[in-house]
Design a protein around this motif. Structure first.
Motif, PDB file in Angstrom:
ATOM      1  N   GLU A 116      44.436  45.399  40.353  1.00 25.44           N
ATOM      2  CA  GLU A 116      43.153  44.760  40.934  1.00 25.44           C
ATOM      3  C   GLU A 116      42.019  45.341  41.113  1.00 25.44           C
ATOM      4  N   GLU A 117      40.246  44.763  41.173  1.00 26.17           N
ATOM      5  CA  GLU A 117      39.954  45.835  40.961  1.00 26.17           C
ATOM      6  C   GLU A 117      38.875  45.721  42.269  1.00 26.17           C
ATOM      7  N   GLN A 118      37.916  46.785  42.760  1.00 29.59           N
ATOM      8  CA  GLN A 118      37.094  46.852  43.915  1.00 29.59           C
ATOM      9  C   GLN A 118      35.569  46.975  43.888  1.00 29.59           C
ATOM     10  N   ARG A 197      40.344  47.262  52.055  1.00 29.81           N
ATOM     11  CA  ARG A 197      41.567  46.233  53.349  1.00 29.81           C
ATOM     12  C   ARG A 197      41.821  46.571  54.551  1.00 29.81           C
ATOM     13  N   SER A 218      45.651  43.917  53.550  1.00 26.89           N
ATOM     14  CA  SER A 218      46.180  44.539  52.793  1.00 26.89           C
ATOM     15  C   SER A 218      47.879  43.752  53.074  1.00 26.89           C
TER      16      SER A 218
END
Length: 231
Positions: A116-118, A197, A218
């Motif tokens: 996943e990207e943040q 998160r 999370s």
């Protein structure tokens, strides 16, 4: 120290380049099974700490020449050229003056891609977050910023409450002077992501989760191997 013949004058201490060479060889050869560097990662020197000592002649009140006892090289890592900050992803190797390893310590988990990207805030928004935390944590002090570094935050295996995911963060090093003249230092690990998160081991992240507007819970809690000390 068991080998006083290895003590040198401080002016003849081992060079930083030589210390890094000896320490890297030990990590890459002797610790390769536990300090695994991925294909997208690099082992990079962070700092070299020199241990020195100095005695003083009590009759003449004159100091003896300073002596170099040992040097400790601390390595960290990068991922795709991005720095890993925080206490995790570190290897420390202590060397005698002949290059012999006398102690080591590591906190190094094997990393895998999370899938996943943040999204990351701009510098102005990160600075605003940092200022709010500094005002909360060093209230009443005259605060100056000494250092500002950003990357992926690794809280390390000792922080057992951490979910194990590396998030974007900036480590801001402060010097705070109280009205009474007392000076103290502090490092705030400021979340840099738009959606942070939840992480019970990261107080600065948890402070953003109170209202539930920013924090993203999370569900991933992978186990990390415990750190090991060697002497």
């Amino acid at each position: 120290h068991k080998h006083p013949e290895l003590i040198r004058r401080a002016t003849d201490k081992m060079s930083q380049a030589d210390a890094e060479t000896f320490a890297r060889a030990f990590v890459e050869n002797e610790l390769k099974e536990v300090v695994k560097v991925g294909s997208r990662e690099a082992l990079v020197p962070l700092k070299t700490i020199y241990e020195t000592r100095q005695a003083q002649n009590t009759k003449l009140a004159l100091p003896e020449p300073a002596e170099a006892v040992s040097q400790t090289v601390v390595f960290t890592r990068t991922v795709d050229g991005n720095a890993i900050i925080g206490p995790g992803s570190k290897v420390a190797v202590q060397l005698a003056n002949d290059g012999t390893v006398v102690a080591f310590d590591y906190d190094w988990a094997e990393l895998v891609q999370a899938g996943e990207e943040q999204a990351v805030l701009g510098l102005a928004a990160i600075t605003e977050r940092a200022s709010a935390l500094a005002g909360l944590n060093m209230a009443g002090a005259k605060v100056t910023t000494q250092r500002f570094e950003c990357g992926y935050l690794d809280l390390g295996a000792r922080r057992v409450a951490s979910g194990g995911l590396l998030q974007a963060a900036c480590a801001v090093h402060y010097r705070g002077e109280q009205p009474n003249g007392l000076v103290a230092g502090r490092v705030d690990l400021v979340p840099a992501a738009v959606a942070v998160r939840a992480d019970a081991a990261w107080p600065e992240a948890q402070s953003l989760c109170v209202g539930g507007d920013v924090c993203k819970q999370s569900l991933l809690t992978p186990a990390l191997p415990p750190p090991t000390n060697g002497n």
